[in-house]
Design an enzyme around this catalytic site. Sequence first.
Site, PDB file in Angstrom:
ATOM      1  N   HIS A  51       0.816  -1.226   0.000  1.00 60.98           N
ATOM      2  CA  HIS A  51       0.000   0.000   0.000  1.00 60.98           C
ATOM      3  C   HIS A  51       0.847   1.273   0.000  1.00 60.98           C
ATOM      4  O   HIS A  51       0.670   2.121  -0.893  1.00 60.98           O
ATOM      5  CB  HIS A  51      -0.971  -0.015   1.176  1.00 60.98           C
ATOM      6  N   HIS A  75       3.688   6.907   5.587  1.00 66.93           N
ATOM      7  CA  HIS A  75       2.499   7.623   6.059  1.00 66.93           C
ATOM      8  C   HIS A  75       1.646   6.849   7.062  1.00 66.93           C
ATOM      9  O   HIS A  75       0.871   7.453   7.806  1.00 66.93           O
ATOM     10  CB  HIS A  75       1.629   8.073   4.872  1.00 66.93           C
ATOM     11  N   GLU A  79       0.496   5.599  12.583  1.00 66.12           N
ATOM     12  CA  GLU A  79      -0.896   5.220  12.800  1.00 66.12           C
ATOM     13  C   GLU A  79      -1.035   3.732  13.113  1.00 66.12           C
ATOM     14  O   GLU A  79      -1.823   3.342  13.995  1.00 66.12           O
ATOM     15  CB  GLU A  79      -1.717   5.556  11.547  1.00 66.12           C
ATOM     16  N   ASP A  80      -0.287   2.887  12.428  1.00 67.20           N
ATOM     17  CA  ASP A  80      -0.553   1.446  12.461  1.00 67.20           C
ATOM     18  C   ASP A  80       0.547   0.582  13.066  1.00 67.20           C
ATOM     19  O   ASP A  80       0.428  -0.649  13.076  1.00 67.20           O
ATOM     20  CB  ASP A  80      -0.838   0.939  11.035  1.00 67.20           C
ATOM     21  N   ASP A 142      -3.422   8.221  -1.003  1.00 73.84           N
ATOM     22  CA  ASP A 142      -3.795   7.122  -0.118  1.00 73.84           C
ATOM     23  C   ASP A 142      -5.222   6.675  -0.405  1.00 73.84           C
ATOM     24  O   ASP A 142      -5.504   5.468  -0.547  1.00 73.84           O
ATOM     25  CB  ASP A 142      -3.650   7.587   1.331  1.00 73.84           C
ATOM     26  N   ASP A 262     -21.323  15.512 -26.694  1.00 78.87           N
ATOM     27  CA  ASP A 262     -19.969  15.994 -26.407  1.00 78.87           C
ATOM     28  C   ASP A 262     -19.287  15.070 -25.390  1.00 78.87           C
ATOM     29  O   ASP A 262     -18.789  15.500 -24.362  1.00 78.87           O
ATOM     30  CB  ASP A 262     -19.969  17.451 -25.935  1.00 78.87           C
TER      31      ASP A 262
END
Length: 371
Positions: A51, A75, A79-80, A142, A262
């Site tokens: 990812h 990134h 957080e993880d 992301d 169009d």
Amino acid sequence: MPVESGVEPIIQKIQIYEPDADFELIDRAFSYAQMAHSGQTRISGEPYIIHPVEVALILADIEMDTATICAALLHDVVEDTSITYLNVLAEFGEEIALLVEGVTKLNRIDFQSREEAQAENLRKMFLAMAKDIRVILIKLADRLHNMRTLNYQSEVKQKEIARETMEIFAPLAHRLGIFRFKWELEDLAFAYLNSDMYYEIAKRLKQKRREREDYVHELIEQIKSGLEQIGIKADIAGRPKNIYSIYRKMIKQGKDIDEIYDKIAIRVIVNEVPECYGVLGIVHTMWRPLPGRFKDYIATPKYNMYQSLHTTVLGKGGEPFEVQIRTWEMHSSSEYGIAAHWRYKEESSLRKRILMRSWPGCGRCWNGSRK
């Protein structure tokens, strides 16, 4: 993308537009992220590191700077994983650490508890929270990769994320002028929110693809011939509108897809502003302009920095098609919006690479400059 390919695809892309980039730093950021996410997997079962690599690749496509690429790779580590802001700061310095921290803060916004009416407030909150606009670019990349892999989520989660994307992220991309993100986010979200209509439009467009490609090629050759007569060199391409844009027009105008004429746009890119108006004159000489459909966004740019001439003219059988005319610098801002401040360069060879990547159209819709 196989994990074993590692950081190489990112470096290969960056070498094209920034050969003097700090590749050692990028490689170190990849290794650090790979270590931090070791043992973690995506819902698909693939190693998690795929990812952040894909997010970095998306940002390399719009030619972002080294710090942004490194922050994209990192990134999710705060957080993880057990990695902290101070760890990132010590390893990679303040600029990258602040970008990572900014994305982490945005990740903690609770969207699901918000009503649709508050979507505009959320977009404003995003912009206000991001002290560096590159944080928003990382977050958009992301979200784009998450949308590309949304098929692994449950149906309920798919619709929830798709609605959030349509209400928050696609408008953010529009506000920042990054239309290549906007169009893909809209179509990916639309495919989950109204799959029957999405695939119906896609199917009917596909059925007429050869006919449309032949027509686009014919239009390009006609414009090219007209410009050669007055000595203007230009790159000309054509592509269909994105599926969600066609759907919105069908709803707004109460028409069937066969009544939306169009569905294609021809884009002409020249070197100087005066040449834009020269091209406009040729186009209006060759085809009758549709009243009320000319927009001069060069003299009066849009709020998101977008500049271009737009005109709709009547082609064969009285069917309208749109022509967009701009310089290379305007094109850079059009495709990359705010990101162009970090990646726009003057070399003509780079400019042609931008065109080929950002508006691939179809193989038969290019003029001779691509060959």
